[in-house]
Design an enzyme around this catalytic site. Structure first.
Site, PDB file in Angstrom:
ATOM      1  N   GLU A 298      48.665 -53.032   7.514  1.00 33.31           N
ATOM      2  CA  GLU A 298      47.465 -52.331   7.035  1.00 33.31           C
ATOM      3  C   GLU A 298      47.068 -52.957   5.706  1.00 33.31           C
ATOM      4  OE1 GLU A 298      45.610 -48.042   5.684  1.00 33.31           O
ATOM      5  OE2 GLU A 298      47.567 -48.704   4.983  1.00 33.31           O
TER       6      GLU A 298
ATOM      7  N   HIS B 135      42.409 -43.347  11.536  1.00 34.14           N
ATOM      8  CA  HIS B 135      42.526 -41.978  11.029  1.00 34.14           C
ATOM      9  C   HIS B 135      42.079 -41.843   9.574  1.00 34.14           C
ATOM     10  CE1 HIS B 135      45.999 -44.155   9.742  1.00 34.14           C
ATOM     11  NE2 HIS B 135      46.304 -43.205   8.885  1.00 34.14           N
ATOM     12  N   ASP B 136      41.592 -42.919   8.983  1.00 35.39           N
ATOM     13  CA  ASP B 136      41.125 -42.863   7.593  1.00 35.39           C
ATOM     14  C   ASP B 136      39.609 -43.052   7.478  1.00 35.39           C
ATOM     15  OD1 ASP B 136      43.756 -42.568   6.574  1.00 35.39           O
ATOM     16  OD2 ASP B 136      44.066 -44.732   6.655  1.00 35.39           O
TER      17      ASP B 136
ATOM     18  N   ASP C 257      54.912 -46.339  12.900  1.00 33.81           N
ATOM     19  CA  ASP C 257      54.339 -46.567  11.573  1.00 33.81           C
ATOM     20  C   ASP C 257      55.498 -46.713  10.586  1.00 33.81           C
ATOM     21  OD1 ASP C 257      52.401 -46.428   9.397  1.00 33.81           O
ATOM     22  OD2 ASP C 257      51.130 -45.318  10.803  1.00 33.81           O
TER      23      ASP C 257
ATOM     24  N   ASP D  79      52.336 -49.667   6.729  1.00 37.23           N
ATOM     25  CA  ASP D  79      51.409 -48.954   5.858  1.00 37.23           C
ATOM     26  C   ASP D  79      51.212 -49.685   4.522  1.00 37.23           C
ATOM     27  OD1 ASP D  79      49.961 -46.355   5.547  1.00 37.23           O
ATOM     28  OD2 ASP D  79      51.330 -46.077   3.864  1.00 37.23           O
TER      29      ASP D  79
HETATM   30  C1  GLC Z   1      47.483 -45.473   4.572  1.00 35.57           C
HETATM   31  C2  GLC Z   1      47.304 -44.454   5.663  1.00 35.57           C
HETATM   32  C3  GLC Z   1      46.685 -43.227   5.058  1.00 35.57           C
HETATM   33  C4  GLC Z   1      47.618 -42.699   3.999  1.00 35.57           C
HETATM   34  C5  GLC Z   1      47.922 -43.775   2.954  1.00 35.57           C
HETATM   35  C6  GLC Z   1      49.060 -43.380   2.068  1.00 35.57           C
HETATM   36  O1  GLC Z   1      46.287 -45.925   4.057  1.00 35.57           O
HETATM   37  O2  GLC Z   1      46.539 -44.992   6.703  1.00 35.57           O
HETATM   38  O3  GLC Z   1      46.420 -42.266   6.020  1.00 35.57           O
HETATM   39  O4  GLC Z   1      47.051 -41.587   3.369  1.00 35.57           O
HETATM   40  O5  GLC Z   1      48.317 -44.972   3.576  1.00 35.57           O
HETATM   41  O6  GLC Z   1      50.264 -43.448   2.758  1.00 35.57           O
END
Ligand code: GLC
Length: 534
Positions: free
Chosen positions: A264, A325-326, A99, A201
């Site tokens: 993402e 995970h979100d 990541d 991310d």
């Molecule tokens: C992304 C991650 C999430 C995190 C956010 C801030 O959306 O998937 O888990 O809280 O970024 O880094």
């Protein structure tokens, strides 16, 4: 013809390292634990693992607040354990994706400490600092995704800094070339070590408006929405200039052979596909999250598959995601019966699938008592159902007290494991585990599934039928979204074939002619031997 790449034909498996396997008895998963479980992943048949952040971090956002980009947090192990995992994974044919969190660091990162030290600091411009508004308040109306203003006041220097997420996660200033170079060096560090790619991310957040204009109000806002939806993020995300920095980032990845960048990006499909970049020089795979929030009706899903297929740029490789995970787990979002149908969809659609750990055993959301809450989002925005702890609980390996995850109580509670555990599902031919494993195997054996074209056949409220075709091979995928039986047929034409797989775990080898009779919540893949759409 161009050869297919591993990230096109392969299946990616997302691991949340805190919750996969604890090897040292502290209730938190670690790298050695993942290495110990590699054989499980090999048997499942996946091709690559993506690990959410494992770098040194105060863990305010569980690793998405990084204080050192080129080391491993002691909770997870060290660089030696990482190298051992990488070598073991590679030896078993599994790629490793890390990541990359380029948008923000921890407020404890030395870069931020130096930036914050004074207005004259050499690194002041590495972050986004602004004077207060005339009334002394925040410079503009920008909101944090994690609640409240996105501006934090720094009394010592009399300025505010911007944070799209927690105040403990200050945003880097991607307009500063020195910041860009520093992150590119981080990428090279891991690429040289042998890492096969990055999931990047919040990549659509990297560039913010250089005039710092207020975001406009969102006319569609409802009180039940996350608070930051009050405004349209017009000036804080998806800015046109972001594509230039992504192209630069891509050129760094291209210095190394066969690496992948997965972005993402939460945007509507027509905006999402811009992230493939001009001449496909952007992200290899902008994550397609359209299934995450979709209402579960065959016609809706068919509509968004069609929309995505039509929007993809020429040569852009598709991808699909059911959980991460979100988001609440798929087995809880649509129920365990339909989760099997969804898994068949994920693994038969055109494009790279990503499986979230535990979804292959139909793990459900775990109820988190108020005193067990760990997620900063839930702590900041209480009681709106935004909490992400329920989908981040320990992998359920077996029915023992700590689920085979740890020898002690784990950092988040383990779920109810009657059937949703690896050992139980291995013994049950009709389980989600076996469905997943067989579908991955089929995908590997049938180029029609891994590489073939997608053809829409029919969709109504409950039934979704499509074909996948490659060379002479034609497959028909028929999915029943309802709790009643249904007959799946081509609108016209005589055809016959052989049923390859049913989501119920039986029927393989059955001959089929003209239509497939589906039971409630059943999905099937049929190999067409005669007739069909040809
Ligand atoms: C992304 C991650 C999430 C995190 C956010 C801030 O959306 O998937 O888990 O809280 O970024 O880094």
């Amino acid at each position: 013809m161009q050869r297919e790449l591993w990230w096109q034909t392969g299946v990616i498996y997302q691991i949340y390292p805190r919750s996969f396997q604890d090897s040292n008895g502290d209730g938190i998963g670690d790298l050695r634990g993942i290495t110990q479980r590699l054989s499980y992943l090999v048997e499942l048949g996946i091709d690559a693992i993506w690990l959410t952040p494992i770098f040194p971090s105060p863990m305010a956002d569980f690793g998405y607040d990084i204080s050192d980009y080129t080391d491993i947090d002691p909770l997870f192990g060290g660089l030696d354990e990482f190298d051992a995992l990488l070598a073991a994974a590679h030896a078993q044919g599994i790629k490793v994706i890390l990541d990359l969190v380029p948008n923000h660091t921890s407020d404890e990162h030395p870069w931020f400490l130096e930036s914050r030290a004074s207005r004259e600091s050499r690194k002041r411009d590495w972050y986004i600092w602004r004077d207060p508004a005339a009334n002394g308040g925040p410079p503009n109306n920008w909101l944090s995704v994690f609640g409240g203003s996105a501006w934090e006041y720094d009394g010592a220097s009399g300025q505010y800094y911007y944070h799209a997420f927690l105040a403990a996660q200050p945003d880097l200033n991607w307009r500063n070339p020195a910041v860009r170079s520093a992150i590119y060096e981080v990428m090279r560090f891991w690429f040289r070590r042998g890492v096969d790619g990055f999931r990047v991310d919040v990549v659509w957040h990297l560039i913010k408006d250089d005039e710092f204009r207020d975001n406009p109000p969102n006319a569609d806002f409802r009180v039940t929405d996350p608070p930051h939806h009050r405004l349209v993020p017009l000036y804080t995300a998806d800015r046109p200039e972001v594509h230039d920095v992504i192209a630069e980032m891509r050129r760094v990845a291209d210095e190394f052979p066969d690496r992948v960048l997965i972005g993402e990006i939460y945007l509507p499909l027509e905006r999402l596909v811009a992230y493939y970049g001009r001449d496909l020089g952007g992200m290899h795979l902008p994550f397609n999250f359209s299934l995450l929030g979709a209402s579960w009706h065959a016609s809706v899903i068919a509509g968004l598959i069609g929309e995505y297929e039509a929007a993809l740029p020429s040569g852009g490789w598709p991808n699909w995601v059911l959980g991460n995970h979100d988001w609440p787990r798929i087995a809880s979002r649509i129920g365990p019966d339909q989760a099997k149908v969804a898994t068949m969809l994920l693994l038969t659609l055109r494009g790279t699938p990503t499986i979230y750990y535990g979804d292959e055993i139909a793990m459900k959301e775990v109820t988190i008592a108020p005193d067990q809450v760990r997620d900063p989002l839930e702590k900041n925005v209480r009681g709106q159902g935004l909490g992400r702890d329920g989908c981040r609980t320990p992998m359920q390996w077996d029915r023992t007290t700590h689920a085979g995850f740890s020898s002690v109580e784990s950092w988040l509670p383990v779920g109810i494991m009657d059937h949703d555990n690896v050992v139980a599902q291995l013994c049950d031919n009709t389980s989600m585990y076996w469905l997943c494993r067989r579908l991955i195997d089929l995908r590997r054996k049938c180029p029609a599934l891994s590489l073939g074209s997608y053809g829409s056949v029919r969709a109504d409220e409950n039934l979704l039928i499509f074909t996948r075709e490659h060379g002479g091979e034609q497959l028909l995928v028929a999915l029943n979204f309802a709790g009643e039986p249904a007959a799946a047929s081509f609108p016209s034409g005589e055809w016959s074939g052989r049923l390859l797989i049913s989501s119920a775990g039986d029927r393989a080898g059955e001959s089929v002619r003209g239509s497939v009779n589906l039971r409630a919540h059943e999905g099937t893949v049929v190999e067409i031997s005669q007739g069909g759409t040809r």
